[in-house]
Design a protein around this motif. Structure first.
Motif, PDB file in Angstrom:
ATOM      1  N   ALA A   1       0.817  -1.220   0.000  1.00 19.63           N
ATOM      2  CA  ALA A   1       0.000   0.000   0.000  1.00 19.63           C
ATOM      3  C   ALA A   1       0.849   1.267   0.000  1.00 19.63           C
ATOM      4  O   ALA A   1       0.360   2.352  -0.335  1.00 19.63           O
ATOM      5  N   LEU A   2       2.110   1.127   0.370  1.00 19.27           N
ATOM      6  CA  LEU A   2       2.997   2.295   0.466  1.00 19.27           C
ATOM      7  C   LEU A   2       3.844   2.421  -0.794  1.00 19.27           C
ATOM      8  O   LEU A   2       4.493   1.443  -1.212  1.00 19.27           O
TER       9      LEU A   2
ATOM     10  N   GLU B   1     -12.591   2.135   7.246  1.00 17.30           N
ATOM     11  CA  GLU B   1     -11.189   1.686   7.217  1.00 17.30           C
ATOM     12  C   GLU B   1     -11.017   0.384   6.425  1.00 17.30           C
ATOM     13  O   GLU B   1      -9.983   0.172   5.782  1.00 17.30           O
TER      14      GLU B   1
ATOM     15  N   GLU C   1     -11.200   1.449   2.756  1.00 15.80           N
ATOM     16  CA  GLU C   1     -10.012   2.198   2.314  1.00 15.80           C
ATOM     17  C   GLU C   1      -8.756   1.322   2.271  1.00 15.80           C
ATOM     18  O   GLU C   1      -7.939   1.433   1.360  1.00 15.80           O
ATOM     19  N   ARG C   2      -8.635   0.447   3.255  1.00 14.32           N
ATOM     20  CA  ARG C   2      -7.465  -0.455   3.257  1.00 14.32           C
ATOM     21  C   ARG C   2      -7.501  -1.385   2.031  1.00 14.32           C
ATOM     22  O   ARG C   2      -6.469  -1.642   1.403  1.00 14.32           O
TER      23      ARG C   2
ATOM     24  N   GLN D   1      -8.851  -0.771  -0.880  1.00 15.31           N
ATOM     25  CA  GLN D   1      -8.437   0.030  -2.041  1.00 15.31           C
ATOM     26  C   GLN D   1      -6.921   0.204  -2.060  1.00 15.31           C
ATOM     27  O   GLN D   1      -6.278   0.072  -3.104  1.00 15.31           O
ATOM     28  N   ARG D   2      -6.377   0.537  -0.914  1.00 16.40           N
ATOM     29  CA  ARG D   2      -4.945   0.875  -0.877  1.00 16.40           C
ATOM     30  C   ARG D   2      -4.070  -0.337  -1.178  1.00 16.40           C
ATOM     31  O   ARG D   2      -3.085  -0.237  -1.913  1.00 16.40           O
TER      32      ARG D   2
ATOM     33  N   HIS E   1      -3.971   0.658  -5.118  1.00 25.31           N
ATOM     34  CA  HIS E   1      -2.772   1.495  -5.037  1.00 25.31           C
ATOM     35  C   HIS E   1      -1.519   0.618  -5.095  1.00 25.31           C
ATOM     36  O   HIS E   1      -0.532   0.959  -5.754  1.00 25.31           O
TER      37      HIS E   1
ATOM     38  N   TYR F   1       1.463   1.192  -7.784  1.00 32.41           N
ATOM     39  CA  TYR F   1       2.845   1.563  -7.459  1.00 32.41           C
ATOM     40  C   TYR F   1       3.836   0.489  -7.903  1.00 32.41           C
ATOM     41  O   TYR F   1       4.926   0.799  -8.402  1.00 32.41           O
TER      42      TYR F   1
ATOM     43  N   THR G   1     -11.813  -2.995  -6.915  1.00 34.25           N
ATOM     44  CA  THR G   1     -10.341  -2.988  -7.020  1.00 34.25           C
ATOM     45  C   THR G   1      -9.876  -3.957  -8.098  1.00 34.25           C
ATOM     46  O   THR G   1      -8.880  -3.711  -8.780  1.00 34.25           O
TER      47      THR G   1
END
Ligand SMILES: NC(=O)C1=CN([C@@H]2O[C@H](COP(=O)(O)OP(=O)(O)OC[C@H]3O[C@@H](n4cnc5c(N)ncnc54)[C@H](O)[C@@H]3O)[C@@H](O)[C@H]2O)C=CC1
Ligand SMILES: C[C@H](O)[C@@H]1OC(=O)[C@H](O)[C@@H]1O
Length: 254
Positions: free
Chosen positions: A66-67, A106, A109-110, A112-113, A117, A121, A160
């Motif tokens: 996610a990062l 949460e 959103e988690r 999705q991330r 995301h 990335y 997603t």
């Protein structure tokens, strides 16, 4: 025939399930393999041991997809170890089943991330490296049959998977001029950790089996052939494609 001889393959979420099968399958086809993993050092180490037992080099890099920095770190460590990146298998994902009306923000959103995301990335970081290398590459994203159909307890998840499918289509256009192919696999129901609790319900499991013309649910190893094919030069003119790997579940309306 070994389809990935001498290539460097990166796999996210590579310590379990489909990702692990893809990592070991790539090694069986002659690749050196770097896996990203989220938490279990033991599972990552045992995956690397299997890769090395096949005579290939393996590398495990811990990190949360996610990062954005996890992606650049993963690619940099793989390049340090193996010199280049030929294939990215973007696989890491979560599916915490939950009803729509009281979905915690949460959880939404988690999901999705990690799924969307994270794929973005990772594919972007791999593509940057491939462009710098100058001789193409292949990206294979693990989307899902859920990109095409819904799930009552997956309202946070199915978008997603549709997003990952769409990402491969747009990335195929953006990266075609660099010789980088982008495709997705769309697994049906594959028996892994992600759905262990859901399929512990015997009625649900029988129902899913009954929806599958080939008469059984999938195993992670069922994804090896499709992923290795799309990653390999056998698929040199395949980009922007999506390959259902679902035992026929999607077409089985009546
Ligand atoms: N099992 C199934 O029926 C299907 C699975 N998929 C997709 O396949 C992919 C792999 O899932 P499975 O092998 O089934 O389950 P799994 O739970 O064994 O694998 C998911 C992997 O992703 C990793 N992961 C989760 N969050 C992460 C994070 N933040 N950072 C790094 N790694 C993370 C997990 O640690 C795990 O290794 C997922 O993207 C899933 O959506 C798609 C269609 C069907
Ligand atoms: C986790 C689910 O069992 C699995 O995930 C998917 O993407 C499939 O469509 C199944 O619903």
């Amino acid at each position: 025939m070994r389809l990935l001889e001498g290539k460097t393959v990166l796999v996210t979420g590579g310590s379990t399930g489909i990702g692990r099968a893809a990592a070991i399958g790539a090694a069986q086809h002659g690749a050196n393999v770097a896996i990203n993993y989220a938490s279990s050092d033991d599972k990552a180490a045992s995956c690397i041991a299997e890769i090395e037992a096949l005579g290939q080099k393996g590398l495990a890099v811990k990190g949360d997809v996610a990062l954005p920095e996890t992606a650049s770190d993963f690619v940099a460590q793989a390049v340090d170890a193996f010199g280049r990146v030929d294939v990215m298998v973007s696989n890491a994902g979560i599916c915490p089943f939950h009803a729509f009306l009281d979905m915690p923000a949460e959880t939404f959103e988690r999901t999705q991330r990690v799924n969307m995301h994270g794929a973005y990335y990772m594919c972007q970081a791999a593509a940057r490296q491939m462009v710098a290398q100058g001789d193409g590459g292949a990206i294979v994203a693990v989307s899902s049959i859920s990109a095409l159909v819904g799930g009552e307890y997956q309202t946070h998840y199915t978008p997603t998977k549709a997003g990952v499918h769409s990402l491969m289509q747009s990335a195929a256009i953006a990266l075609g001029r660099h010789g980088i192919r982008c495709n997705s696999v769309l697994p049906g129901t594959i028996l892994t950790e992600i759905n262990k609790d859901d399929l512990a319900d015997a009625d649900k499991r029988r129902y899913m089996e009954s929806r599958t013309p080939l008469g059984r649910l999938g195993q992670p190893e069922d994804l090896i052939g499709p992923i290795v094919f799309l990653a390999s030069d056998m698929a040199a003119y395949v980009t922007g494609a999506a390959l259902l790997v679902d035992g026929g579940m999607f077409v089985n309306l009546q």
